[in-house]
Scaffold this motif. Structure first.
Motif, PDB file in Angstrom:
ATOM      1  N   UNK A 183      65.985  94.329   0.172  1.00  0.00           N
ATOM      2  CA  UNK A 183      65.901  93.241  -0.811  1.00  0.00           C
ATOM      3  C   UNK A 183      64.457  92.973  -1.223  1.00  0.00           C
ATOM      4  N   UNK A 184      64.309  92.355  -2.393  1.00  0.00           N
ATOM      5  CA  UNK A 184      62.994  91.878  -2.835  1.00  0.00           C
ATOM      6  C   UNK A 184      62.505  90.791  -1.882  1.00  0.00           C
ATOM      7  N   UNK A 185      61.186  90.751  -1.688  1.00  0.00           N
ATOM      8  CA  UNK A 185      60.605  89.775  -0.761  1.00  0.00           C
ATOM      9  C   UNK A 185      60.869  88.340  -1.202  1.00  0.00           C
ATOM     10  N   UNK A 238      72.466  93.248  -4.913  1.00  0.00           N
ATOM     11  CA  UNK A 238      72.197  94.693  -5.011  1.00  0.00           C
ATOM     12  C   UNK A 238      71.750  95.069  -6.418  1.00  0.00           C
ATOM     13  N   UNK A 239      72.405  94.475  -7.420  1.00  0.00           N
ATOM     14  CA  UNK A 239      72.092  94.812  -8.807  1.00  0.00           C
ATOM     15  C   UNK A 239      70.731  94.271  -9.232  1.00  0.00           C
ATOM     16  N   UNK A 240      70.350  93.094  -8.731  1.00  0.00           N
ATOM     17  CA  UNK A 240      69.124  92.443  -9.197  1.00  0.00           C
ATOM     18  C   UNK A 240      67.911  92.766  -8.335  1.00  0.00           C
ATOM     19  N   UNK A 241      68.133  93.206  -7.107  1.00  0.00           N
ATOM     20  CA  UNK A 241      66.991  93.602  -6.275  1.00  0.00           C
ATOM     21  C   UNK A 241      66.312  94.826  -6.879  1.00  0.00           C
ATOM     22  N   UNK A 242      65.016  94.854  -6.803  1.00  0.00           N
ATOM     23  CA  UNK A 242      64.226  95.928  -7.395  1.00  0.00           C
ATOM     24  C   UNK A 242      63.381  95.459  -8.553  1.00  0.00           C
ATOM     25  N   UNK A 271      58.617  90.505 -20.485  1.00  0.00           N
ATOM     26  CA  UNK A 271      59.988  90.242 -20.915  1.00  0.00           C
ATOM     27  C   UNK A 271      60.715  91.515 -21.342  1.00  0.00           C
ATOM     28  N   UNK A 272      60.105  92.420 -22.142  1.00  0.00           N
ATOM     29  CA  UNK A 272      60.792  93.687 -22.454  1.00  0.00           C
ATOM     30  C   UNK A 272      61.092  94.518 -21.199  1.00  0.00           C
ATOM     31  N   UNK A 273      60.192  94.483 -20.213  1.00  0.00           N
ATOM     32  CA  UNK A 273      60.417  95.227 -18.973  1.00  0.00           C
ATOM     33  C   UNK A 273      61.627  94.670 -18.224  1.00  0.00           C
ATOM     34  N   UNK A 274      61.752  93.344 -18.193  1.00  0.00           N
ATOM     35  CA  UNK A 274      62.908  92.708 -17.541  1.00  0.00           C
ATOM     36  C   UNK A 274      64.191  93.041 -18.297  1.00  0.00           C
ATOM     37  N   UNK A 275      64.133  92.997 -19.628  1.00  0.00           N
ATOM     38  CA  UNK A 275      65.330  93.294 -20.426  1.00  0.00           C
ATOM     39  C   UNK A 275      65.788  94.729 -20.214  1.00  0.00           C
ATOM     40  N   UNK A 276      64.858  95.661 -20.096  1.00  0.00           N
ATOM     41  CA  UNK A 276      65.226  97.055 -19.836  1.00  0.00           C
ATOM     42  C   UNK A 276      65.851  97.195 -18.451  1.00  0.00           C
ATOM     43  N   UNK A 277      65.287  96.538 -17.462  1.00  0.00           N
ATOM     44  CA  UNK A 277      65.826  96.567 -16.104  1.00  0.00           C
ATOM     45  C   UNK A 277      67.264  96.052 -16.086  1.00  0.00           C
ATOM     46  N   UNK A 278      67.514  94.962 -16.797  1.00  0.00           N
ATOM     47  CA  UNK A 278      68.858  94.383 -16.816  1.00  0.00           C
ATOM     48  C   UNK A 278      69.831  95.228 -17.632  1.00  0.00           C
ATOM     49  N   UNK A 279      69.340  95.815 -18.721  1.00  0.00           N
ATOM     50  CA  UNK A 279      70.206  96.610 -19.585  1.00  0.00           C
ATOM     51  C   UNK A 279      70.821  97.780 -18.831  1.00  0.00           C
ATOM     52  N   UNK A 280      70.074  98.374 -17.928  1.00  0.00           N
ATOM     53  CA  UNK A 280      70.592  99.489 -17.127  1.00  0.00           C
ATOM     54  C   UNK A 280      71.754  99.053 -16.246  1.00  0.00           C
ATOM     55  N   UNK A 281      71.844  97.775 -15.962  1.00  0.00           N
ATOM     56  CA  UNK A 281      72.893  97.236 -15.094  1.00  0.00           C
ATOM     57  C   UNK A 281      73.979  96.514 -15.888  1.00  0.00           C
ATOM     58  N   UNK A 282      73.930  96.631 -17.218  1.00  0.00           N
ATOM     59  CA  UNK A 282      74.927  95.991 -18.066  1.00  0.00           C
ATOM     60  C   UNK A 282      74.691  94.520 -18.300  1.00  0.00           C
ATOM     61  N   UNK A 283      73.480  94.042 -18.029  1.00  0.00           N
ATOM     62  CA  UNK A 283      73.175  92.618 -18.115  1.00  0.00           C
ATOM     63  C   UNK A 283      72.171  92.332 -19.224  1.00  0.00           C
ATOM     64  N   UNK A 284      72.040  91.066 -19.578  1.00  0.00           N
ATOM     65  CA  UNK A 284      71.065  90.644 -20.571  1.00  0.00           C
ATOM     66  C   UNK A 284      70.640  89.207 -20.288  1.00  0.00           C
ATOM     67  N   UNK A 285      69.459  88.857 -20.797  1.00  0.00           N
ATOM     68  CA  UNK A 285      68.968  87.493 -20.638  1.00  0.00           C
ATOM     69  C   UNK A 285      69.698  86.546 -21.589  1.00  0.00           C
ATOM     70  N   UNK A 286      69.899  85.320 -21.135  1.00  0.00           N
ATOM     71  CA  UNK A 286      70.493  84.309 -22.000  1.00  0.00           C
ATOM     72  C   UNK A 286      69.438  83.846 -23.008  1.00  0.00           C
ATOM     73  N   UNK A 287      69.677  84.023 -24.321  1.00  0.00           N
ATOM     74  CA  UNK A 287      68.649  83.657 -25.316  1.00  0.00           C
ATOM     75  C   UNK A 287      68.362  82.165 -25.366  1.00  0.00           C
ATOM     76  N   UNK A 288      69.331  81.331 -24.991  1.00  0.00           N
ATOM     77  CA  UNK A 288      69.136  79.882 -25.070  1.00  0.00           C
ATOM     78  C   UNK A 288      68.442  79.317 -23.835  1.00  0.00           C
ATOM     79  N   UNK A 289      68.634  79.957 -22.686  1.00  0.00           N
ATOM     80  CA  UNK A 289      68.089  79.423 -21.436  1.00  0.00           C
ATOM     81  C   UNK A 289      66.814  80.126 -20.992  1.00  0.00           C
ATOM     82  N   UNK A 290      66.463  81.241 -21.620  1.00  0.00           N
ATOM     83  CA  UNK A 290      65.250  81.972 -21.262  1.00  0.00           C
ATOM     84  C   UNK A 290      64.117  81.530 -22.169  1.00  0.00           C
ATOM     85  N   UNK A 291      63.126  80.865 -21.599  1.00  0.00           N
ATOM     86  CA  UNK A 291      62.015  80.324 -22.392  1.00  0.00           C
ATOM     87  C   UNK A 291      60.696  80.588 -21.663  1.00  0.00           C
TER      88      UNK A 291
END
Length: 485
Positions: free
Chosen positions: A150-152, A244-248, A297-317
């Motif tokens: 897991x991430x620290x 498991x999906x978000x660690x890394x 932010x683009x790096x996070x979006x790419x990481x999530x996209x590989x796992x089928x996920x995306x950031x919430x546009x309304x809650x991510x600020x």
């Protein structure tokens, strides 16, 4: 040693359940989990799989899994088969039924619960008891691997970690003035959107069993629906799969922006990039807003996209630390005097007081003792959650608001009585408080006694010592560390 005495004859199966020596069961499971951690550290994945199979086929693992699902808060909630394990005979039958061969996962029972906003509903999938038992059994073998890799600074759904640890890490990351900007991240429908293909390819567990859970579908109004993505919110193993999906993500950010690296785009200064994650909510710190917007932010979006996920546009600020941000019910802000203070957020305080007002307003025909019995766990639990931050003034504000509500409640109950009479009946001096709400009742032996309303302000403020990032509850190296802390 505690013995169980039953009146009349006890069945052979019940006798087997009562005869289980739980300390030995825990030692057997713990021994295998320690070996799994060692093999994971050495990257011997074949050895890991062999030890996991040994644990999931062991009598000790099965007994512990059945005990977990029959003693948690959902033990009386059935799945689609309407079956629960509420007797010793059923429990020991379940132990012998937890087999890999011939196992078929059943659909989930879909129910809905309100979200924190009180408007929208969150879907929950309730597995059958046998599926819960299988998930608890395989979680015993999966969790040591997840904790080791897991991430620290991941704190949600992990043993020996809490919201207080996540808030403590926020303070450590932001206490110096160099980190000024924060990306407040929220993953849209995290549990419902995780890619099945990614989970089957990367989660270190029996993939045949995992696929059966992911593809089991759900029943809603007697109609079977397929499940194409996500893990069910309500499954015992779902939080571990989400981790498991978000660690890394933290490792990806550290490799891209090492702590000691100076960036030309920042005038040769360090980027001060830190991640703090609790389940699917996270914050990322940085020295500049441009770095968060253009690279992180683009790096996070790419990481999530590989796992089928995306950031919430309304809650991510993206927020400046001097404006402050809310995280896990608390507000983190650097004030004009340069001090970084963490306090209970206005939204959290408002939601708590709204709930307290609702309880008091609904208690018009309730005795004062019964009302105190309802209020005290709420007030004590809320105050204990916020006792590690700058909360003393807010505790006082909460106590004053509750007093005002209780005074109105007392006056409504006795509209024809003068204020002095109402005060004498419900309020009196206690320690250093003159208007302490109390009630007269009887104890278990029938003797008259008094019960008092708990005051949030009486909760001492105690700074929380954050858990070490590398600490692992399954690693014998940290056994004494967790005993001491």
């Amino acid at each position: 040693m505690t013995t169980v005495r039953a009146v009349g004859a006890v069945s052979r199966e019940a006798a087997e359940w009562y005869a289980i020596h739980w300390p030995a069961i825990h030692r057997n499971v713990r021994r295998l989990q320690v070996r799994i951690v060692k093999a994971t550290k050495e990257r011997r994945w074949g050895r890991v799989r062999a030890l996991q199979r040994l644990l999931t086929h062991s009598y000790s693992g099965k007994v512990l899994a059945v005990r977990r699902v029959t003693e948690n808060t959902g033990k009386a909630t059935p799945g689609v088969d309407q079956e629960i394990w509420d007797t010793p005979e059923k429990k020991i039958q379940a132990v012998h039924a937890l087999k890999r061969r011939g196992y078929r996962s059943q659909p989930l029972r879909r129910v809905y619960i309100p979200k924190s906003d009180g408007k929208t509903m969150r879907p929950l999938g309730i597995p059958t008891m046998i599926d819960r038992g299988q998930q608890a059994l395989h979680l015993l073998a999966l969790d040591p691997v997840v904790e080791t890799t897991a991430d620290r600074n991941s704190y949600g759904f992990r043993q020996r970690r809490s919201c207080a640890d996540a808030i403590g890490q926020c303070f450590l990351a932001l206490r110096r003035a160099s980190a000024k900007w924060i990306l407040e991240g929220d993953i849209k429908s995290c549990f419902d959107k995780i890619s099945h293909d990614w989970l089957l390819a990367h989660v270190p567990m029996d993939r045949v069993i995992l696929q059966k859970w992911l593809k089991s579908g759900y029943m809603e109004k007697h109609v079977l629906h397929e499940s194409m993505d996500g893990t069910p919110q309500g499954g015992i193993i779902s939080p571990a799969l989400a981790n498991c999906a978000l660690d890394g993500l933290e490792r990806v950010l550290q490799e891209k922006f090492p702590a000691a690296k100076r960036l030309r785009s920042l005038g040769g200064k360090k980027p001060c990039v830190h991640l703090v994650r609790y389940a699917d909510d996270f914050v990322i710190t940085s020295k500049s807003k441009e770095l968060l917007e253009g690279e992180i932010k683009p790096l996070v979006e790419q990481f999530l996209r590989e796992r089928g996920l995306e950031l919430s546009p309304t809650k991510t600020v993206i927020t400046h630390v001097e404006h402050g941000f809310d995280f896990l019910g608390q507000n983190v802000r650097r004030y004009p005097n340069g001090k970084l203070l963490i306090k209970p957020s206005k939204k959290n305080v408002g939601t708590f007081l709204k709930g307290i007002r609702g309880i008091i307003n609904d208690a018009r025909g309730m005795s004062a003792a019964a009302l105190i019995d309802q209020l005290n766990p709420k007030i004590r639990g809320w105050a204990n959650y916020h006792r590690h931050v700058v909360s003393k003034r807010i505790f006082g504000h909460v106590d004053r608001t509750i007093f005002s509500c209780l005074w109105q409640w007392a006056r409504r109950r006795h509209p024809n009585k003068p204020s002095r009479w109402v005060k004498t009946k419900y309020f009196e001096w206690r320690v250093d408080r003159n208007w302490a709400f109390f009630a007269e009742t009887c104890d278990d032996e029938g003797r008259p006694t008094k019960v008092w309303l708990f005051h949030a302000e009486s909760t001492p403020i105690k700074r929380h010592v954050k858990v070490k990032g590398e600490a692992n509850p399954y690693d014998p190296t940290y056994e004494t560390y967790f005993v001491v802390t």
